[in-house]
Scaffold this motif. Sequence first.
Motif, PDB file in Angstrom:
ATOM      1  N   PRO A  10       0.817  -1.218   0.000  1.00 27.99           N
ATOM      2  CA  PRO A  10       0.000   0.000   0.000  1.00 27.99           C
ATOM      3  C   PRO A  10       0.858   1.278   0.000  1.00 27.99           C
ATOM      4  O   PRO A  10       0.481   2.296  -0.605  1.00 27.99           O
ATOM      5  CB  PRO A  10      -0.823  -0.088   1.280  1.00 27.99           C
ATOM      6  CG  PRO A  10      -0.777  -1.506   1.701  1.00 27.99           C
ATOM      7  CD  PRO A  10       0.481  -2.078   1.119  1.00 27.99           C
ATOM      8  N   ALA A  11       2.044   1.235   0.634  1.00 27.72           N
ATOM      9  CA  ALA A  11       2.923   2.412   0.646  1.00 27.72           C
ATOM     10  C   ALA A  11       3.424   2.691  -0.763  1.00 27.72           C
ATOM     11  O   ALA A  11       3.489   3.853  -1.203  1.00 27.72           O
ATOM     12  CB  ALA A  11       4.080   2.198   1.607  1.00 27.72           C
ATOM     13  N   LEU A  12       3.772   1.644  -1.522  1.00 29.62           N
ATOM     14  CA  LEU A  12       4.229   1.827  -2.896  1.00 29.62           C
ATOM     15  C   LEU A  12       3.094   2.335  -3.788  1.00 29.62           C
ATOM     16  O   LEU A  12       3.290   3.183  -4.647  1.00 29.62           O
ATOM     17  CB  LEU A  12       4.789   0.520  -3.461  1.00 29.62           C
ATOM     18  CG  LEU A  12       6.176   0.117  -2.937  1.00 29.62           C
ATOM     19  CD1 LEU A  12       6.553  -1.254  -3.469  1.00 29.62           C
ATOM     20  CD2 LEU A  12       7.212   1.127  -3.348  1.00 29.62           C
ATOM     21  N   VAL A  13       1.902   1.798  -3.588  1.00 26.27           N
ATOM     22  CA  VAL A  13       0.747   2.242  -4.363  1.00 26.27           C
ATOM     23  C   VAL A  13       0.458   3.711  -4.043  1.00 26.27           C
ATOM     24  O   VAL A  13       0.179   4.518  -4.942  1.00 26.27           O
ATOM     25  CB  VAL A  13      -0.472   1.342  -4.078  1.00 26.27           C
ATOM     26  CG1 VAL A  13      -1.747   1.925  -4.678  1.00 26.27           C
ATOM     27  CG2 VAL A  13      -0.226  -0.058  -4.583  1.00 26.27           C
ATOM     28  N   LEU A  14       0.548   4.082  -2.777  1.00 25.01           N
ATOM     29  CA  LEU A  14       0.317   5.470  -2.372  1.00 25.01           C
ATOM     30  C   LEU A  14       1.382   6.392  -2.969  1.00 25.01           C
ATOM     31  O   LEU A  14       1.073   7.477  -3.468  1.00 25.01           O
ATOM     32  CB  LEU A  14       0.295   5.588  -0.844  1.00 25.01           C
ATOM     33  CG  LEU A  14      -0.004   6.979  -0.280  1.00 25.01           C
ATOM     34  CD1 LEU A  14      -1.382   7.465  -0.721  1.00 25.01           C
ATOM     35  CD2 LEU A  14       0.109   6.974   1.224  1.00 25.01           C
ATOM     36  N   LEU A  18       0.702   9.457  -5.597  1.00 22.80           N
ATOM     37  CA  LEU A  18       1.147  10.829  -5.335  1.00 22.80           C
ATOM     38  C   LEU A  18       2.042  11.341  -6.473  1.00 22.80           C
ATOM     39  O   LEU A  18       1.931  12.498  -6.888  1.00 22.80           O
ATOM     40  CB  LEU A  18       1.884  10.905  -3.994  1.00 22.80           C
ATOM     41  CG  LEU A  18       1.005  10.780  -2.744  1.00 22.80           C
ATOM     42  CD1 LEU A  18       1.863  10.761  -1.491  1.00 22.80           C
ATOM     43  CD2 LEU A  18       0.017  11.929  -2.677  1.00 22.80           C
ATOM     44  N   TRP A  19       2.924  10.467  -6.995  1.00 18.70           N
ATOM     45  CA  TRP A  19       3.801  10.875  -8.106  1.00 18.70           C
ATOM     46  C   TRP A  19       2.959  11.194  -9.352  1.00 18.70           C
ATOM     47  O   TRP A  19       3.200  12.171 -10.049  1.00 18.70           O
ATOM     48  CB  TRP A  19       4.813   9.759  -8.400  1.00 18.70           C
ATOM     49  CG  TRP A  19       5.674  10.088  -9.592  1.00 18.70           C
ATOM     50  CD1 TRP A  19       6.763  10.873  -9.634  1.00 18.70           C
ATOM     51  CD2 TRP A  19       5.458   9.617 -10.923  1.00 18.70           C
ATOM     52  NE1 TRP A  19       7.253  10.950 -10.908  1.00 18.70           N
ATOM     53  CE2 TRP A  19       6.472  10.170 -11.723  1.00 18.70           C
ATOM     54  CE3 TRP A  19       4.511   8.767 -11.508  1.00 18.70           C
ATOM     55  CZ2 TRP A  19       6.564   9.911 -13.082  1.00 18.70           C
ATOM     56  CZ3 TRP A  19       4.620   8.520 -12.870  1.00 18.70           C
ATOM     57  CH2 TRP A  19       5.635   9.091 -13.644  1.00 18.70           C
ATOM     58  N   ALA A  20       1.989  10.377  -9.641  1.00 18.57           N
ATOM     59  CA  ALA A  20       1.117  10.588 -10.803  1.00 18.57           C
ATOM     60  C   ALA A  20       0.320  11.875 -10.645  1.00 18.57           C
ATOM     61  O   ALA A  20       0.148  12.653 -11.599  1.00 18.57           O
ATOM     62  CB  ALA A  20       0.188   9.395 -10.982  1.00 18.57           C
ATOM     63  N   LEU A  21      -0.174  12.119  -9.433  1.00 21.74           N
ATOM     64  CA  LEU A  21      -0.932  13.336  -9.171  1.00 21.74           C
ATOM     65  C   LEU A  21      -0.039  14.573  -9.316  1.00 21.74           C
ATOM     66  O   LEU A  21      -0.434  15.569  -9.932  1.00 21.74           O
ATOM     67  CB  LEU A  21      -1.556  13.274  -7.775  1.00 21.74           C
ATOM     68  CG  LEU A  21      -2.463  14.429  -7.381  1.00 21.74           C
ATOM     69  CD1 LEU A  21      -3.694  14.464  -8.284  1.00 21.74           C
ATOM     70  CD2 LEU A  21      -2.886  14.297  -5.934  1.00 21.74           C
TER      71      LEU A  21
END
Length: 159
Positions: A10-14, A18-21
């Motif tokens: 979940p930390a990697l997905v988060l 955030l990077w995509a946003l």
Amino acid sequence: MGDVLTVLVPALVLAAALWALATALKPRDGGMSDADRYQLDLARRSQAHYAAQVQAAMAARARLEAATLPSQNRQQEIQQHDHRPTPPPGNPGHDPGHHPGYPYGSDPAALAPGTMLNPQPALQLQTLVRNGQKLQAIRLLRQATHANLLTAKQYVDRL
């Protein structure tokens, strides 16, 4: 290891979200292509060049007018001189042929731009100038108006 994966995934997905946003919200070059930026830069330089040309032309025109037209300051001095009260004739030291500020008894009002001489001397002056006899014209003008040499020469040069 199962607990690490539960926390790490979940930390990697988060982090990826955030990077995509951040990438999506990052300001771009206003959507301008390189060709658009080049066109804009070219327009700015062209406008600056045109403004410089206009300024140079105006400066050249001002220099030309200053060289060909009599100075307004000089005309104002002459007008002020014409309206200056003259001392009474019995005043010692007053020379009727001498005008303060003008050397050698010249009368600048007699030779001010646009001033007309008597028709006969004016005709003689024009004839002398046309025949290339400027020195004789200056001499005649000085005798007729009691002007100084420089003033008479400038007047004859304007004929």
